[in-house]
Design a protein around this motif. Structure first.
Motif: not given
Length: 405
Positions: A228, A272, A278, A308-309, A335, A338
């Motif tokens: 994360k 995600s 989150t 995510d985002d 961010k 991955y």
């Protein structure tokens, strides 16, 4: 003369065993000529390996024990980084100390350095292997062992991984599997607060890597598919003091903040399928002066583990907390990641924590995350790593390195 010689040999053996007991080593892994040094600052640390010269390779357990007994709470990394420099130089590496903050810039008054090490003169390598050496400020854990568990701050986060990386490097080097220019070691400070060590390394170390970067964190010796992102920020809110019996005469900064925070806690935030939900944590709240006074100020430290985002999360938080009565300040913004997990033979894991890897975003190499121990005990008073996990991590790091040669 013969009796004098026998007595001299016996005396040296006794000294050897005594020194080994102090340093947590097997007496048969030491040279009898190794000096025992002391320091007025911390005699326990210095008796445990500080500046001891040795041409022999380190065992991974001995390496962790020595490193972890030197306090390196974030901001106080000076002593352990200089100890590590000496160790790597004694093992034959070229070692650079990169200044991150001098004693005037550092809030602790101690200079702070990264370490970059490699064999020979070739700074640019195919692979870089990295770990942070600073530890979480949750509190000291007196060193102790329970069975094969090694309990100490930094056992798994992340001095255990660092020890595994170092030993793996030298085992590959001594077996002539790697050569000059193949692998470098990068150990950084500040990961547990704002990542200033890795940020400085990426921006100004002026070294390049062409194939892979291998990062050490507790992953239970599984290969991480990703982790994360970090969105860490402070919120300040202002109000007006008044007698608590007449709240209409004042404005409660704490109540205002809590209502905003509750909105965030109940919001639908990005999910995600790989990294999960989150999550939001209110780490600290400071404000007010007494129970019978409407508080005019509060400050809170908040941490969102973003799956995510992250841009969407940031925009939402800014709209929520940047108001007439409050302001938010970003501490860290990283961010979600991955990662590469193409090396066969590893179990896989997804991590809910964050690392220094986002600072490598501009570097076009494969990125791996791997290490001994479990994140479930990191940042707690129960932090530990097992001897078995340490030895297994050496094998794992060797496999990750050789796969990417």
């Amino acid at each position: 003369m013969f009796l004098k010689s026998v007595f001299l040999v016996y005396s040296l053996l006794v000294l050897r065993v005594y020194a080994a007991n102090i340093m947590g080593l097997s007496p048969f892994k030491m040279s009898v000529i190794q000096p025992l040094l002391s320091s007025s600052k911390n005699s326990q640390i210095d008796c445990d390996h500080h500046s001891v010269k040795s041409s022999k390779r380190w065992d991974v357990v001995d390496m962790l024990k020595a490193m972890a007994k030197i306090d390196s709470t974030v901001g106080y990394e000076y002593e352990v980084m200089h100890w590590l420099r000496d160790v790597l130089e004694e093992q034959g590496m070229t070692v650079e100390m990169q200044l991150v903050e001098d004693e005037h810039q550092s809030v602790t008054g101690l200079a702070r350095h990264n370490i970059y090490a490699y064999m020979g003169k070739t700074r640019d390598t195919s692979i870089v292997v990295s770990s942070h050496i600073d530890t979480n400020p949750e509190g000291n854990i007196p060193y102790h062992e329970i069975g094969e568990e090694i309990h100490v701050r930094g056992a798994c986060d992340a001095k255990g991984p660092a020890a595994g990386q170092i030993v793996a490097f030298f085992e590959l080097w001594d077996a002539s599997i790697i050569k000059e220019g193949d692998v470098s070691l990068l150990f950084v400070i500040g990961e547990e607060y704002n990542g200033i060590g890795m940020k400085t390394a990426v921006e100004s170390l002026n070294a390049t890597w062409s194939k892979a970067a291998i990062f050490g964190e507790p992953t239970e010796n599984k290969l991480s598919k990703g982790h994360k992102g970090n969105f860490r920020f402070d919120v300040e809110a202002w109000g007006k003091k008044s007698h608590s019996g007449y709240p209409e005469l004042g404005f409660s900064a704490i109540e205002f903040y809590l209502r905003k925070a509750n909105t965030l806690l109940n919001a639908e935030l990005p999910y995600s399928p790989v990294l999960g939900p989150t999550t939001v944590n209110i780490g600290t709240i400071h404000g007010g002066v007494a129970a019978n006074i409407i508080p005019d100020y509060v400050k809170a430290e908040m941490y969102i583990r973003v799956a995510d985002d992250i841009e969407k999360v940031k925009a939402y938080v800014e709209e929520l907390f940047n108001t007439e009565h409050s302001q938010m300040t970003i501490v860290q913004y990283l961010k979600p990641q991955y990662l590469s997990f193409d090396v066969p033979g590893f179990e896989l894991i997804a991590c809910a924590y964050a690392t220094d890897i986002p600072y490598f975003e501009s570097i076009d190499v494969k990125k791996y995350l791997y290490g001994p121990g479990s994140i479930s005990v990191a940042h707690t008073q129960a932090e530990f790593v097992t001897v078995t996990d340490l030895y297994d991590s050496v094998i794992g790091y060797k496999n990750l390195i050789t796969y990417n040669l």
